[in-house]
Scaffold this motif. Structure first.
Motif: not given
Ligand code: GLU
Length: 179
Positions: A5-8, A11-14, A35-36, A64-69
Motif C-alpha cells: 500500500v502507498g499513500y501520498i 491526509r495523514k498517511a499512517v 515507512a513514512v 509516527v505519521d506524515g504526508p506520504y509512505g
C-alpha cells in the motif's frame, strides 16, 4: 501473495496505510511494516512480526505519521518471518526504503557483488539487495536509480520505494505481480 500500500496526499498517511493493509489481509502474511517521511523529514520505519494488530500496537506505542509512505504485508520466501526481516528494507544510509512482493532470483550473486563494494546487509531477505542497488545508482532522481537497479534483477516482483533524498514521491515498479 502479500500486499503493498502507498499513500501520498493531503491526509495523514499512517491510518490510510494501515487500513489498506487490513483490506489485503485475506491474502495471508506473516509480518507487516510501514515507512513514512515525517514532518521533520525523517524516514521512520515501524515493523512487527505476526498479525497486523502487532504493527498497530507498535505504532500506538511509538507514534509516527506524515504526508506520504508505504506499507507491506510479508509472506516470507527468503529469511525467517521475524521483525528484522519484515519490510520496509533500507539501504546503508537509511535514506531509501523498499517494500517488495515476489522473489529476486539472482539475489545471492548481487549480494556478494554489493558486499564486495562495501554495502552492509542486516537482514536475511532477497529484498534488501534492492535497497542497496538503488543506493548504488542514486544520483539525484529516485526513479532513475530504480530504473537502473531493476535492470540487474531477475525474477517477478512488485515494488514501492521512497527516499528522503528525493522527497514527495513514491516510485512503484512491477514485473509480474500487479501493483
Ligand atoms: N521475497 C521477499 C521476502 O522474503 C518478499 C516476500 C513477499 O512477497 O512478501 O521478504
Amino acid at each position: 501473495m502479500c500486499g503493498i500500500v502507498g499513500y501520498i496526499g493531503q491526509r495523514k498517511a499512517v491510518p490510510i496505510i494501515l487500513d489498506g493493509l487490513r483490506r489485503l489481509e485475506y491474502r495471508g502474511y506473516d509480518s507487516a511494516g510501514l515507512a513514512v517521511l515525517d514532518d521533520h523529514e525523517a524516514l521512520c520505519v515501524r515493523r512487527a512480526s505476526g498479525k497486523l494488530r502487532n504493527l498497530e500496537d507498535c505504532v500506538r506505542l511509538n507514534p509516527v505519521d506524515g504526508p506520504y509512505g508505504v506499507g507491506h504485508t510479508r509472506w516470507a520466501t527468503h529469511g525467517r518471518p521475524t521483525e528484522e526481516n519484515a519490510h520496509p528494507h533500507r539501504d546503508c544510509t537509511g535514506d531509501i526504503v523498499v517494500v517488495h512482493n515476489g522473489i529476486v532470483e539472482n539475489y545471492l550473486q548481487l549480494k556478494r557483488e554489493l558486499q564486495a563494494e562495501g554495502h552492509r546487509f542486516i537482514t536475511e531477505t532477497d529484498t534488501e539487495i534492492i535497497a542497496h542497488l538503488i543506493e548504488k545508482y542514486f544520483e539525484d532522481r529516485l526513479e532513475e536509480a530504480v530504473r537502473k537497479a531493476l535492470k540487474e534483477l531477475n525474477g517477478v516482483f512488485a515494488l514501492a520505494i521512497i527516499s528522503r533524498r528525493d522527497p514527495n514521491k513514491i516510485v512503484a515498479a512491477r514485473n509480474g505481480p500487479p501493483v
